[in-house]
Design an enzyme around this catalytic site. Structure first.
Site, PDB file in Angstrom:
ATOM      1  N   HIS A  96       2.752  -2.900  -4.202  1.00 17.99           N
ATOM      2  CA  HIS A  96       2.095  -1.748  -4.921  1.00 17.99           C
ATOM      3  C   HIS A  96       1.886  -0.811  -3.293  1.00 17.99           C
ATOM      4  O   HIS A  96       2.378  -1.040  -2.391  1.00 17.99           O
ATOM      5  CB  HIS A  96      -0.123  -2.559  -5.234  1.00 17.99           C
ATOM      6  CG  HIS A  96       0.575  -2.701  -6.150  1.00 17.99           C
ATOM      7  ND1 HIS A  96      -0.979  -2.848  -5.872  1.00 17.99           N
ATOM      8  CD2 HIS A  96       1.250  -3.430  -7.303  1.00 17.99           C
ATOM      9  CE1 HIS A  96      -0.870  -3.680  -8.171  1.00 17.99           C
ATOM     10  NE2 HIS A  96       0.908  -3.936  -8.623  1.00 17.99           N
ATOM     11  N   GLU A  98      -0.090   0.084  -1.114  1.00 16.57           N
ATOM     12  CA  GLU A  98      -1.014  -0.147  -0.259  1.00 16.57           C
ATOM     13  C   GLU A  98      -0.481  -1.729   0.425  1.00 16.57           C
ATOM     14  O   GLU A  98      -0.662  -1.813   2.009  1.00 16.57           O
ATOM     15  CB  GLU A  98      -2.656  -1.255  -0.802  1.00 16.57           C
ATOM     16  CG  GLU A  98      -3.225   0.145  -1.196  1.00 16.57           C
ATOM     17  CD  GLU A  98      -3.373   0.371  -2.898  1.00 16.57           C
ATOM     18  OE1 GLU A  98      -4.320   0.479  -3.260  1.00 16.57           O
ATOM     19  OE2 GLU A  98      -2.126   0.529  -3.540  1.00 16.57           O
ATOM     20  N   CYS A 126      -6.993  -2.476  -5.606  1.00 17.00           N
ATOM     21  CA  CYS A 126      -7.297  -3.303  -6.745  1.00 17.00           C
ATOM     22  C   CYS A 126      -7.866  -5.056  -5.918  1.00 17.00           C
ATOM     23  O   CYS A 126      -7.110  -5.035  -4.499  1.00 17.00           O
ATOM     24  CB  CYS A 126      -5.164  -3.922  -7.741  1.00 17.00           C
ATOM     25  SG  CYS A 126      -4.404  -4.805  -6.383  1.00 17.00           S
ATOM     26  N   CYS A 129      -4.624  -5.890  -3.317  1.00 18.32           N
ATOM     27  CA  CYS A 129      -4.456  -4.606  -2.574  1.00 18.32           C
ATOM     28  C   CYS A 129      -5.471  -4.993  -1.519  1.00 18.32           C
ATOM     29  O   CYS A 129      -5.910  -5.059  -0.095  1.00 18.32           O
ATOM     30  CB  CYS A 129      -4.185  -3.328  -2.647  1.00 18.32           C
ATOM     31  SG  CYS A 129      -2.939  -3.596  -3.234  1.00 18.32           S
TER      32      CYS A 129
END
Length: 203
Positions: A96, A98, A126, A129
């Protein structure tokens, strides 16, 4: 206050940014940073940094990845690190925006430094993250599009997505001894643009 240098990703990859010559800061600098970081996040303008995070999301989509971007900044608005989602280009669904960003950040900065920096995410982090931000040591998070708004945008083109029904605030609320300050959603109309009509290119 001596500022960390701004780093511009441009067309460079996340990997090349890892090799950028970023300042580590000194004890004196960090002392001043800690004084500045006491300002509440809601008293700081976040628009330039969030617009850049959204630009990174657009870039990620153009490269065949999911439209998410993230960056790390100090309290003076200087951008320190940037990253995009690379799930499909790296064939790694943990990549991701992040987590890519935080992996770089944890190699460059101490926990004390990260505690006085701000993570900007184009969309609400999420649970994975948010957990990564906590364990790396980031003390402040600002996000654009909310997870609920994202779900509404994706529901037609991406039925039954793999998601954890937990907001980032719920994750951070469990961090009793190391609180994380959160602002968001902000600039949702702009942050939603990279997701309009998006369909996950499952491989």
């Amino acid at each position: 206050m001596p500022a960390f240098p701004e780093v511009s990703l441009g067309e460079s990859s996340n990997r090349s940014l890892c090799d950028a010559n970023l300042a580590d800061g000194t004890g004196t600098t960090m002392g001043k940073m800690m004084d500045r970081s006491k300002r509440p996040l809601d008293q700081i303008s976040h628009e330039p940094q969030m617009r850049r995070a959204i630009e990174l999301a657009v870039s990620a989509r153009a490269k065949g990845n999911k439209p998410f971007g993230a960056l790390l900044a100090d309290f003076d608005g200087n951008v320190l690190l940037e990253a995009e989602n690379t799930e499909f280009s790296e064939n790694d669904f943990s990549c991701h925006a992040e987590t890519n960003l935080l992996s770089m950040a944890s190699r460059k900065y101490s926990v004390e430094q990260l505690n006085d920096m701000i993570l900007y995410a184009s969309c609400e982090p999420c649970a994975m993250c948010a957990g990564a931000a906590f364990f790396v040591g980031v003390g402040h998070v600002v996000f654009g599009l909310s997870a609920d708004a994202l779900a509404e945008l994706w529901e037609n083109n991406n039925p039954n997505p793999r998601v954890l029904d937990m907001s980032c605030r719920q994750v951070f609320d469990t961090a009793l001894n190391h609180p994380v300050q959160v602002v968001g959603p902000i600039m949702q109309q702009e942050a939603s643009a990279p997701h309009v009509g998006y369909k996950i290119p499952w491989k």
